[in-house]
Design a protein around this motif. Sequence first.
Motif, PDB file in Angstrom:
ATOM      1  N   HIS A 164      28.825  43.059  36.252  1.00  0.00           N
ATOM      2  CA  HIS A 164      29.413  43.651  37.453  1.00  0.00           C
ATOM      3  C   HIS A 164      28.914  42.937  38.712  1.00  0.00           C
ATOM      4  CE1 HIS A 164      31.026  46.683  40.175  1.00  0.00           C
ATOM      5  NE2 HIS A 164      29.824  46.772  40.743  1.00  0.00           N
ATOM      6  N   GLN A 165      27.604  42.633  38.744  1.00  0.00           N
ATOM      7  CA  GLN A 165      27.040  41.961  39.917  1.00  0.00           C
ATOM      8  C   GLN A 165      27.549  40.539  40.060  1.00  0.00           C
ATOM      9  OE1 GLN A 165      25.093  43.516  42.241  1.00  0.00           O
ATOM     10  NE2 GLN A 165      25.513  45.355  41.029  1.00  0.00           N
ATOM     11  N   LEU A 166      27.762  39.871  38.926  1.00  0.00           N
ATOM     12  CA  LEU A 166      28.187  38.465  38.965  1.00  0.00           C
ATOM     13  C   LEU A 166      29.691  38.295  39.073  1.00  0.00           C
ATOM     14  CD1 LEU A 166      25.800  37.107  36.166  1.00  0.00           C
ATOM     15  CD2 LEU A 166      25.647  36.602  38.611  1.00  0.00           C
ATOM     16  N   SER A 167      30.450  39.380  38.927  1.00  0.00           N
ATOM     17  CA  SER A 167      31.911  39.269  38.918  1.00  0.00           C
ATOM     18  C   SER A 167      32.542  39.404  40.305  1.00  0.00           C
ATOM     19  CB  SER A 167      32.508  40.335  37.987  1.00  0.00           C
ATOM     20  OG  SER A 167      32.230  41.637  38.495  1.00  0.00           O
ATOM     21  N   LYS A 168      31.725  39.528  41.347  1.00  0.00           N
ATOM     22  CA  LYS A 168      32.274  39.752  42.687  1.00  0.00           C
ATOM     23  C   LYS A 168      33.117  38.569  43.156  1.00  0.00           C
ATOM     24  CE  LYS A 168      28.594  42.947  43.974  1.00  0.00           C
ATOM     25  NZ  LYS A 168      27.390  43.208  44.815  1.00  0.00           N
ATOM     26  N   ASP A 169      32.728  37.352  42.773  1.00  0.00           N
ATOM     27  CA  ASP A 169      33.497  36.159  43.153  1.00  0.00           C
ATOM     28  C   ASP A 169      34.205  35.549  41.953  1.00  0.00           C
ATOM     29  OD1 ASP A 169      32.589  36.333  45.816  1.00  0.00           O
ATOM     30  OD2 ASP A 169      30.723  35.307  45.275  1.00  0.00           O
ATOM     31  N   GLY A 170      34.475  36.364  40.958  1.00  0.00           N
ATOM     32  CA  GLY A 170      35.113  35.869  39.744  1.00  0.00           C
ATOM     33  C   GLY A 170      34.103  35.655  38.643  1.00  0.00           C
ATOM     34  N   LEU A 171      34.468  36.059  37.413  1.00  0.00           N
ATOM     35  CA  LEU A 171      33.538  35.997  36.291  1.00  0.00           C
ATOM     36  C   LEU A 171      33.884  34.811  35.400  1.00  0.00           C
ATOM     37  CD1 LEU A 171      31.134  37.622  35.172  1.00  0.00           C
ATOM     38  CD2 LEU A 171      32.752  38.819  33.697  1.00  0.00           C
TER      39      LEU A 171
END
Length: 332
Positions: free
Chosen positions: A93-100
Amino acid sequence: MAQQQQISLPAKLINGGVAGMVGVTCVFPIDLAKTRLQNQRSGQQLYKNMMDCLIKTVRSEGYFGMYRGAAVNLTLVTPEKAIKLAANDFFRHQLSKDGLTVFKEMLAGCGAGMCQVIITTPMEMLKIQLQDAGRLAAQQRLMPAMVTTLKLGGTSAVLSRSYNANPAPQVTRVSATQITRELLRTKGVTGLYKGLGATLMRDIPFSVVYFPLFAHLHQFGQHSPENPTVPFYWSFMSGCLAGCTAAVAVSPCDVVKTRLQSLKKGANEETYNGVVDCISKILRKEGPGAFLKGATCRALVIAPLFGIAQVVYFVGVGEFLLGYTPYNIYSA
């Protein structure tokens, strides 16, 4: 949205705990066989394969002998699986803010693997002692007048027993509580974390492989982009395939971890002074093939374990218990 995320965390923790307990109960006998096969040395093989190990275990220790150490696992697997699955979701969730991307998925898995060793290391430490006790007892029956010494950290002898051929050796069963107390008394808290480096060496690569692979396999089961739901059988198959692949990939690390965490040694079984020493001794005395001991058992343990875990996790037991529908929470 903020409230949904607050609610989803305890739900995911419940899901991870229930998933771990169900999975462990189903596959624990195979895990016991894996531990005993991995601890066998060349020339001292009591078991030919997994089935031979399970049959001999039932004959000598009874049906419940296959569940030696299960109480430790069932007690600690709830926080272990809860941390592992919830941490992966948190990092994704934390890393998906700019695309996962796949790399970010691997980073999330790495973070989950690092978090879980807080529980995994002492859990595996205690479980291995209890699981391997039957192998050592069988070895004692085959070797008259053999002295078995329990060594902590490869230094001071804490417990020593001598057995004769007649009468048959009487092996005192040691509980997880006794082992824990002895370790805390002699080594402190660090005694429970013996083999931490090897555990990290196994669990981080496992999570790096497992979680991204599962996510992509699971995505193939979606009905459509508009309807992201996945049938439960697809979650099961995705968990099995991803778990099996990751388990085989890190099997050599699991052999090293098991050897390092085995405190009680049989006759002529060497001790190890760390990961590097363990790897070099296994290579020199047993050859490269020794690193794949128990690989089949491990794959048979991990595949259904994670298949069952993912089904329970995605069914949404935690959300149901908290009074929320799975899809509303999972979309948070």
